[in-house]
Scaffold this active site. Structure first.
Site, PDB file in Angstrom:
ATOM      1  N   HIS A 268     -91.413 -61.981  75.688  1.00 41.11           N
ATOM      2  CA  HIS A 268     -90.491 -62.118  74.567  1.00 41.11           C
ATOM      3  C   HIS A 268     -90.567 -60.932  73.606  1.00 41.11           C
ATOM      4  CE1 HIS A 268     -91.108 -66.206  76.079  1.00 41.11           C
ATOM      5  NE2 HIS A 268     -89.931 -66.501  75.564  1.00 41.11           N
TER       6      HIS A 268
ATOM      7  N   ASP B  98     -87.185 -61.824  76.315  1.00 42.74           N
ATOM      8  CA  ASP B  98     -86.248 -62.857  75.879  1.00 42.74           C
ATOM      9  C   ASP B  98     -86.141 -62.911  74.359  1.00 42.74           C
ATOM     10  OD1 ASP B  98     -86.289 -63.437  78.553  1.00 42.74           O
ATOM     11  OD2 ASP B  98     -86.689 -65.580  78.308  1.00 42.74           O
ATOM     12  N   ASP B  99     -85.020 -63.499  73.899  1.00 40.47           N
ATOM     13  CA  ASP B  99     -84.817 -63.953  72.517  1.00 40.47           C
ATOM     14  C   ASP B  99     -84.397 -62.880  71.530  1.00 40.47           C
ATOM     15  OD1 ASP B  99     -85.515 -66.427  73.434  1.00 40.47           O
ATOM     16  OD2 ASP B  99     -87.556 -66.392  72.636  1.00 40.47           O
TER      17      ASP B  99
ATOM     18  N   TYR C 121     -86.109 -71.931  78.088  1.00 43.16           N
ATOM     19  CA  TYR C 121     -87.133 -72.867  78.557  1.00 43.16           C
ATOM     20  C   TYR C 121     -87.163 -72.982  80.083  1.00 43.16           C
ATOM     21  CZ  TYR C 121     -86.000 -74.331  73.772  1.00 43.16           C
ATOM     22  OH  TYR C 121     -85.695 -74.346  72.434  1.00 43.16           O
TER      23      TYR C 121
END
Length: 410
Positions: free
Chosen positions: A289, A131-132, A225
């Site tokens: 991540h 992620d991200d 989240y």
């Protein structure tokens, strides 16, 4: 910013599985969604590249939403779920509504629906995702994936604002064969947004990824989240055909800190060890991540252990035996299966705000590609003056139409 302690590691036995979506929540299977995204892609190396998108770092203003997206939203029958309010990192609902009720089914309360991707089938299948991205450490991660011949075995849930500020990193992932998916435009708590804001967060991220990936339309998204409920699910799937991807275990790599009462690299790796070196055989879909050096270090340490213990690493789509994109099968070089027409390419020049436009230069460069990827025709260019806001520009890419959407809804 990238997680909260109320979404710590989820146990399979603790998760409440709700019923599948009522059919009435979703758009008709024969609906024509091909008009949602149609336009030639801007050049990421051009000085005006950022002007084609909302500003990064915050939810796009609703005035930037193309009318086609709003029109589609109006056709989707949504469940009766209220907009939540952020409360110390945990969205809460008005009137003491229980977020774990099947009508709401918030993943914050460990509830997921049948259509969510939660834990992959098959023994010792690790559905690898990050992620991200893209971030400053993404190129190093992509190098490691390439060196181990697993670039195509990873799904990257990317943030729209990061995509447009680091397009070259996205292109590296695409060229290496990485599977690209949506992680919203600005990483908000999605259940706290209005319906229109949810559309903006998802649609513009899909837009940015498709523009860089040859018109391939993302098919998967992961809520920041883990904040998703049935209203947000219905918008994602009903408007854009997106499949919601969750996780069965949180590595807590996002929480690594130098503070003594927080997670450390060692503690995260120790938990990771229990998943990939123990007796577990059920598939894994972990929350990981590409956020900083710590998160990359954890993966590079744990990946060899997993392989040595017989784990098969696959991207999310492959782990669930699904296609990669709404309008393409497997890989970033597979044929785009629907007819595609590049429409008017409008260059917007922001003035005093990120959502208003004083002038625009339009360049028309239309082309048609058949199902075999063969260019059929192209049109000449023309320029004209305009004062269109972003929302009124022609759409940017061709999304999968009836058959493609029907396939993922079966």
């Amino acid at each position: 910013m990238y997680g909260h302690l109320s979404l710590s590691t989820l146990s399979l036995l603790a998760v409440v599985a709700a019923a599948p979506f009522p059919e009435s929540w979703l758009q008709p299977r024969d609906s024509d969604v091909s008009q949602l995204f149609r336009r030639g892609a801007p050049d990421p190396k051009a000085s005006d590249y950022l002007s084609y998108y909302p500003s990064p770092g915050s939810t796009p203003n609703v005035s930037t939403i193309p009318q086609a997206w709003l029109d589609k939203l109006a056709t989707v029958q949504l469940p009766n779920v209220s907009v939540a309010t952020a409360n110390d990192g945990r969205p809460t609902y008005p009137n003491n509504e229980n977020d774990g009720d099947s009508e709401i089914c918030s993943f914050t309360d460990q509830c997921y629906v049948e259509d969510d991707l939660y834990s992959p089938p098959g023994e010792k299948v690790w559905a690898l995702s990050f992620d991200d991205g893209p971030t400053d450490v993404s190129p190093a991660l992509y190098d490691y994936l390439a060196q181990n011949n697993i670039s195509s075995s990873a799904t990257h849930f990317m943030i729209g604002g990061n995509i447009i500020t680091s397009p070259q990193s996205v292109l590296i992932a695409i060229e290496a064969g990485g599977h690209l998916a949506v992680h919203t435009w600005s990483h908000p708590y999605m259940t706290t947004l209005t319906n229109e804001q949810v559309v903006a967060e998802l649609g513009w991220t899909m837009q940015a990824l498709s523009d860089l990936n040859g018109g391939r339309i993302p098919m998967y998204w992961r809520p920041p989240y883990g904040d998703v409920d049935n209203r947000v699910r219905a918008i994602a799937k009903g408007v854009f055909g997106l499949v919601t991807v969750l996780w069965d275990s949180d590595t807590n790599d996002w929480a690594i800190s130098d503070q003594p009462d927080q997670y450390s690299v060692a503690s995260v790796e120790a938990y990771f060890d229990t998943l990939v070196t123990g007796n577990r055989t059920q598939g894994l879909l972990l929350l990981e991540h590409e956020l900083d050096n710590n998160t990359v270090e954890v993966f590079e340490t744990e990946y060899p252990k997993a392989v040595a213990n017989g784990w098969s690493v696959k991207n999310v789509a492959d782990a669930f035996s699904m296609k990669w994109y709404l309008n393409s099968g497997k890989g970033n070089d597979d044929v785009v299966t629907t007819m595609s027409v590049a429409g008017t390419l409008t260059t917007a020049k922001p003035t005093h705000t990120s959502t208003s436009v004083a002038s625009a230069t339009a360049t028309s460069s239309a082309s048609v590609t058949d199902s075999a990827g063969v260019s059929i025709a192209s049109a000449a260019s023309s320029q004209e003056s305009s004062s269109w806001p972003i929302a009124n520009r022609p759409s940017l890419f061709v999304i999968a139409c009836g058959l493609a959407l029907a396939a993922i809804m079966v």
